[in-house]
Enzyme design. Structure first.
Site, PDB file in Angstrom:
ATOM      1  N   ASP A   1       2.324  -9.600 -12.653  1.00 59.50           N
ATOM      2  CA  ASP A   1       1.869  -8.244 -12.987  1.00 59.50           C
ATOM      3  C   ASP A   1       2.922  -7.531 -13.832  1.00 59.50           C
ATOM      4  O   ASP A   1       3.279  -6.382 -13.560  1.00 59.50           O
ATOM      5  CB  ASP A   1       1.574  -7.449 -11.717  1.00 59.50           C
ATOM      6  CG  ASP A   1       0.757  -6.187 -12.005  1.00 59.50           C
ATOM      7  OD1 ASP A   1       0.141  -6.121 -13.081  1.00 59.50           O
ATOM      8  OD2 ASP A   1       0.752  -5.275 -11.163  1.00 59.50           O
TER       9      ASP A   1
ATOM     10  N   MET B   1      -2.126   0.689  -3.692  1.00 60.49           N
ATOM     11  CA  MET B   1      -2.162   0.228  -2.309  1.00 60.49           C
ATOM     12  C   MET B   1      -1.027   0.806  -1.458  1.00 60.49           C
ATOM     13  O   MET B   1      -1.048   0.682  -0.248  1.00 60.49           O
ATOM     14  CB  MET B   1      -2.098  -1.296  -2.261  1.00 60.49           C
ATOM     15  CG  MET B   1      -0.879  -1.906  -2.916  1.00 60.49           C
ATOM     16  SD  MET B   1      -0.909  -3.722  -2.946  1.00 60.49           S
ATOM     17  CE  MET B   1      -0.443  -4.097  -1.261  1.00 60.49           C
TER      18      MET B   1
END
Length: 735
Positions: A136, A24
């Site tokens: 994450d 992203m």
């Protein structure tokens, strides 16, 4: 070339090179021109800038990191959010990712694994204490410096633990090879989800393979939810038993069976470091009827043997459980009859033997437990590394092994309450109960900018600042009421409490109505930051708003060249970005040679600044009927390259007619190279048939009608009429 390279964000962060590409966002290396240091700049990709979900995740990262300050977490320096660009300025790490290190080493030693894991867990503990779950954790998000220091980064999907109302889809994100079962299911996640990911990563570090792997990401997620990983020691027998238990404990399917906190996991790892032969008794191995290996958690087994539970006694003593004869309903009656016929001697003897065995087992277990306890209390272990840890956290983690005593406070860049130094070096052999003295950080020292500097001599003001521990920088400025050499103002302002030792800028008067100003370069800076300065200097400021890829309010160009000297009152025009992209179109008229013969078309191939290409064509050009042709070219960018190609529709020949530079922000087009006549000639646009009709009609009709009618009628009728008929008649008669 990347359009971001060379840009200066907020007039401060100059982008120099692309160093990482993510899903992203892209990460660039840059220079903080004010502090003169390297930084990492994460910029959200353009295609995601209008996506609310990606914007939320990107802002989450900045919000998450902003409240974190720990030696093992990448620092955040600045953030910027506008309609056109979103970025985070972070600490630049000159190192490699843990993933790269694992790929290079294949399998890590347990010592390296423990060294890295302790630092990762400290970083996560700090985040968890702030109410933040990373969500994450993976080797790609762990940076490693050359000295072995670990830095956790990329809190891109971090979540504040206190936030609620997230959807299952929103929560089930993360790297599938390290995702926790509850995260894969889309359930609510907390700190224990990070612990699972650490366990999965630890598994890979020790074995060289991921706990679950497949070509299908969905299959991997399902494995995390339901499958038991292969025992680490089966993959690598060199793994110590105690460390294997830590891995399996962290990777329990149910969160309540895992470590309850990272500090609890760290305590086990530190205990293992002190005694690599230690085992924690979390799991008992057993083979089922099919011969597959199962792991039973010790928490499901009573800590103390129950004298009425033989299975409990045998399982806790390590002795194999006695065989139990099976039976079914049909055998009930036969069994009862046989029991009635049996002598009472057998039950009595059996009971006596069982009691003796139980007493013996309890005695042996107590004896062994006592020996182990005494051995543990006398065992040597290595002093842990405490620097950078919060003092209370250190006491919580290691207080049962060593006595950590305060030994004064000092100002430091570390957070207030963190340990700066310890008097027993980490790794030194120590015994339980040893005292280690630590110096604790008081945080950054504060100081107040001296007052009464305005209108004082510059050198005097500088001396006061340096005496107070500040660095002084002098800048000249014009003034309407302060004498030359006197201080106009300071930045930060007088009396402001700031971090000790920072740079304070003294603006010193060049004299009342000084008539000369040296022009500085303001391009790339924010207009609001520059306006006050140039007004002090004595410029007459004018603003022109233009379209630009720069953030709204950034100066894109200035009318006066930097380094030149101008009079006070000189007008300086700033072209300032209005925040709109320079997308638009430009009209161009192209002359057609009068000699052109045939049918043609001109194609403009435009290379937009975003990397895309579009082609625009003119209408069909008919030679000798059109003197020019117009075309409207759409595009995007401030310095766009365009190529014009001429095609002859009669013979199919093409030729490059010219190259151009287009600025769609100002609707300007500049010819870099252009040869219109040569292009028509190259494609056969001046054919032979166009030359013949031009010369023949000019010469033939001009000479023949002019000479013949003039001479023939004049001479022939004068001399010939008298003689010609005579000869003609003689001729006729002769015939």
């Amino acid at each position: 070339m990347d359009k971001n390279i060379g840009k200066k964000l907020d007039g401060r962060y100059e982008i120099t090179e692309l160093i990482g590409v993510g899903g992203m966002a892209d990460v660039y290396k840059g220079i903080d021109v004010i502090d003169n240091k390297s930084v990492a700049i994460k910029i959200l990709k353009k295609e995601f800038a209008e996506n609310e979900e990606f914007l939320r995740r990107f802002r989450n990262e900045s919000k998450a990191i902003a409240v974190l300050s720990h030696p093992n977490i990448v620092k955040i320096y600045d953030v910027g959010f506008s309609e056109k660009i979103q970025y985070i300025v972070m600490e630049y790490i000159d190192g490699i990712t843990l993933k790269e290190y694992i790929e290079e080493e294949k399998v890590l030693t347990w010592k390296d694994t423990v060294h890295f894991l302790i630092q990762i867990l400290r970083a996560l503990q700090h985040a968890h204490d702030k109410g933040i779950v990373h969500r994450d954790i993976k080797p790609q998000n762990i940076m490693m410096l050359t000295d072995g220091t670990i830095k956790v980064m990329d809190f891109g999907i971090a979540k504040f633990a206190r936030e609620e109302g997230k959807t299952a889809t929103d929560q089930a994100i993360g790297s599938v090879h390290y995702i926790s079962p509850e995260q894969a299911r889309g359930d609510v996640t907390d700190e224990k989800s990070d612990i699972y990911s650490v366990g999965a990563m630890m598994y890979e570090m020790l074995t060289g393979k991921k706990p679950f792997d497949s070509d299908n990401p969905v299959s991997i997620a399902v494995m995390h939810m339901h499958d038991i990983p292969e025992r680490p020691r089966s993959v690598n027998p060199e793994i110590p038993a105690g460390l294997e238990e830590v891995v399996l404990k962290a990777m329990e399917k149910e969160p309540e069976n895992r470590y309850h906190s990272t500090s609890e996991m760290m305590a086990d790892i530190e205990a293992f470091k002190a005694n690599p032969d230690i085992t924690f008794g979390y799991y008992l191995e057993a083979d089922d009827a099919a011969g597959t290996q199962n792991y039973d958690t010790a928490s499901e087994i009573d800590d103390e043997p129950d004298e009425n539970d033989l299975n409990s006694v045998y399982m806790n003593s390590g002795v194999g459980a006695p065989p139990v004869r099976g039976y079914d309903d049909e055998d009930d009656e036969d069994g009862e009859e046989e029991e009635e016929r049996s002598s009472l001697v057998v039950p009595v003897l059996t009971a006596t033997v069982v009691v003796v065995i139980i007493v013996a087992v309890i005695f042996v277990a107590s004896l062994v437990k006592g020996l182990l306890k005494n051995d543990e209390s006398d065992a040597d272990f290595k002093m842990p590394y405490l620097v950078g840890m919060d003092y209370n956290e250190a006491v919580s983690n290691y207080g049962s092994y060593i006595s950590i005593q305060e030994n004064g406070y000092e100002y430091s860049e570390l957070d207030k309450g963190c340990i700066i130094s310890q008097d027993i070096e980490a790794g030194t052999a120590a015994k339980k109960g040893d005292v280690v003295k630590v110096v604790i950080s008081s945080g950054m020292e504060k100081a107040t900018v001296p007052t009464n500097l305005t209108n004082t001599d510059a050198e005097t003001a500088k001396a006061k600042l340096e005496a107070a521990g500040f660095v002084c920088e002098i800048k000249n400025a014009s003034s309407t009421d302060i004498e030359k050499g006197k201080v106009i103002r300071t930045v930060p302002e007088e009396g402001t409490e700031v971090d000790a030792g920072i740079t304070v800028v003294l603006y010193v008067s060049m004299g009342i109505d000084s008539d000369q100003i040296k022009v500085e370069d303001y391009v790339g800076q924010k207009l609001e930051d520059v306006t006050q300065t140039v007004t002090y200097l004595g410029y007459d400021v004018q603003i022109e708003l233009i379209s630009s890829y720069e953030e709204e309010g950034i100066i894109c160009a200035q009318s006066l060249e930097a380094g030149t000297t101008v009079d006070v009152g000189t007008t300086i025009v700033f072209q300032v970005s209005d925040g709109t992209y320079p997308d638009g179109e430009i009209s161009l008229t192209i002359p057609i040679p009068s000699e052109a013969y045939g049918r043609f078309v001109i194609d403009f191939v435009v290379q937009n600044s975003d990397g895309t290409t579009n082609t625009v064509s003119t209408s069909t050009i008919v030679g000798q009927q059109m003197t020019s042709v117009s075309i409207t070219i759409p595009g995007s960018g401030e310095s766009v390259s365009a190529t014009a190609i001429l095609s002859n529709l009669n013979n199919g020949l093409t030729y490059q007619m010219g190259t151009y530079r287009i600025n769609f922000a100002t609707s300007q087009i500049t010819a870099v190279s252009e040869d219109i006549y040569g292009a028509f000639e190259a494609v056969g646009g001046f054919a032979e048939p166009t030359e013949a009709p031009t010369e023949a009609p000019t010469e033939a009709p001009t000479e023949a009608p002019t000479e013949a009618p003039t001479e023939a009628p004049t001479e022939a009728p004068t001399e010939a009429p008298t003689e010609a008929p005579t000869e003609a008649e003689d001729s006729d008669s002769a015939e």
